[in-house]
Design a protein around this motif. Structure first.
Motif, PDB file in Angstrom:
ATOM      1  N   ALA A  28       0.836  -1.207   0.000  1.00 17.76           N
ATOM      2  CA  ALA A  28       0.000   0.000   0.000  1.00 17.76           C
ATOM      3  C   ALA A  28       0.867   1.251   0.000  1.00 17.76           C
ATOM      4  N   TYR A  32       0.717   4.248  -2.788  1.00 18.96           N
ATOM      5  CA  TYR A  32       0.503   5.659  -2.456  1.00 18.96           C
ATOM      6  C   TYR A  32       1.683   6.517  -2.892  1.00 18.96           C
ATOM      7  N   ALA A  48      -1.297   5.787   3.169  1.00 21.58           N
ATOM      8  CA  ALA A  48      -1.484   4.336   3.265  1.00 21.58           C
ATOM      9  C   ALA A  48      -1.602   3.941   4.732  1.00 21.58           C
ATOM     10  N   GLY A  74      -3.796  -5.347  -5.718  1.00 15.54           N
ATOM     11  CA  GLY A  74      -3.915  -4.275  -4.736  1.00 15.54           C
ATOM     12  C   GLY A  74      -4.212  -4.780  -3.344  1.00 15.54           C
ATOM     13  N   GLU A  93      -8.660   0.580   4.009  1.00 19.36           N
ATOM     14  CA  GLU A  93      -7.746   0.687   2.873  1.00 19.36           C
ATOM     15  C   GLU A  93      -8.402   0.088   1.642  1.00 19.36           C
ATOM     16  N   CYS A  95      -6.644   0.200  -2.261  1.00 19.35           N
ATOM     17  CA  CYS A  95      -5.742   0.786  -3.252  1.00 19.35           C
ATOM     18  C   CYS A  95      -5.377  -0.290  -4.268  1.00 19.35           C
ATOM     19  N   ARG A 101      -5.527   0.407 -12.145  1.00 19.53           N
ATOM     20  CA  ARG A 101      -6.454   1.532 -11.992  1.00 19.53           C
ATOM     21  C   ARG A 101      -7.087   1.885 -13.316  1.00 19.53           C
ATOM     22  N   ASN A 133     -10.981  13.300  -3.568  1.00 14.90           N
ATOM     23  CA  ASN A 133     -10.820  11.920  -4.011  1.00 14.90           C
ATOM     24  C   ASN A 133     -12.080  11.468  -4.753  1.00 14.90           C
ATOM     25  N   SER A 136     -12.760   7.622  -5.557  1.00 14.90           N
ATOM     26  CA  SER A 136     -13.243   6.811  -4.432  1.00 14.90           C
ATOM     27  C   SER A 136     -14.696   7.119  -4.111  1.00 14.90           C
TER      28      SER A 136
END
Length: 164
Positions: A28, A32, A48, A74, A93, A95, A101, A133, A136
C-alpha cells in the motif's frame, strides 16, 4: 442492503485472499508513493495504512490482497468501527496497483469486501473520503453507499493539513 445489490461486472474478475499485514502495508505504501509522484497534493489528505493498522484488520479477518484473474492487483481492508452514529465496518484501505487503476475494478472489490464482512442486521459499511478523491467517492456510490455527512478539517495557520 449492499450485499443484496446487483453485482458489478468487475465482481466476476476480482477476488480477495487473506494477506500478511507487513507485506500489504509495504505494498500500500508503494502504491501511495506512486500516486503521490503524480499528484503531490494527495499527501495532504491520504496516506497508506501502516502495518499496525492493517494487523488490526487482519486480526478481524478483514485484510486482503486484491486479485484480478488470480494475479495480485492491490490491497483492501476493513475494521469493525462503531462511530459517528453508525454501527458496522469502516473501509480502512482500498488501493490498486497503477496498472490496475482505471479498469473499474474497485466496485467489484468493495462488493467482495462486503461478502467477507461478519455483519449483523443494521450494520453499515462506512468510511471517510476526502472531497478531492472523486474516484473513491464515485466507487462508493456505485455500489450503493451514500453520503451521510462530512467533516471540516481546520488547520492553524502555518501548519500542514490533516495528512501531516
Amino acid at each position: 442492503e449492499l450485499g443484496d445489490r446487483p453485482r458489478t461486472p468487475s465482481y466476476e474478475v476480482v477476488s480477495l485472499r487473506p494477506g500478511d499485514a507487513a507485506a500489504l502495508a509495504a505494498r500500500a505504501a508503494a502504491i501511495y508513493a506512486e500516486l503521490a509522484r503524480r499528484n503531490p497534493d494527495l499527501l495532504m489528505w491520504a496516506r497508506a495504512e501502516d502495518a499496525e493498522s492493517l494487523a488490526a484488520c487482519a486480526d478481524e479477518g478483514l485484510l486482503f490482497e486484491v486479485l484480478l484473474d488470480g494475479e495480485p492487483a492491490g490491497v483492501v481492508a476493513a475494521a469493525r468501527d462503531d462511530a459517528h452514529g453508525m454501527s458496522g465496518f469502516s473501509v480502512e484501505e482500498l488501493c490498486l496497483d497503477a496498472d490496475r487503476r482505471g479498469l473499474r475494478l474497485a466496485p467489484g472489490v468493495l462488493q467482495r469486501l462486503v461478502d467477507e464482512l461478519p455483519a449483523a442486521q443494521g450494520d453499515v459499511l462506512w468510511g471517510t473520503i476526502h472531497p478531492d478523491n472523486a474516484p473513491s467517492l464515485r466507487n462508493s456510490i456505485s455500489v450503493g453507499r451514500e453520503v451521510v455527512g462530512g467533516f471540516a478539517w481546520v488547520t492553524p495557520a502555518g501548519l500542514r493539513g490533516m495528512g501531516a
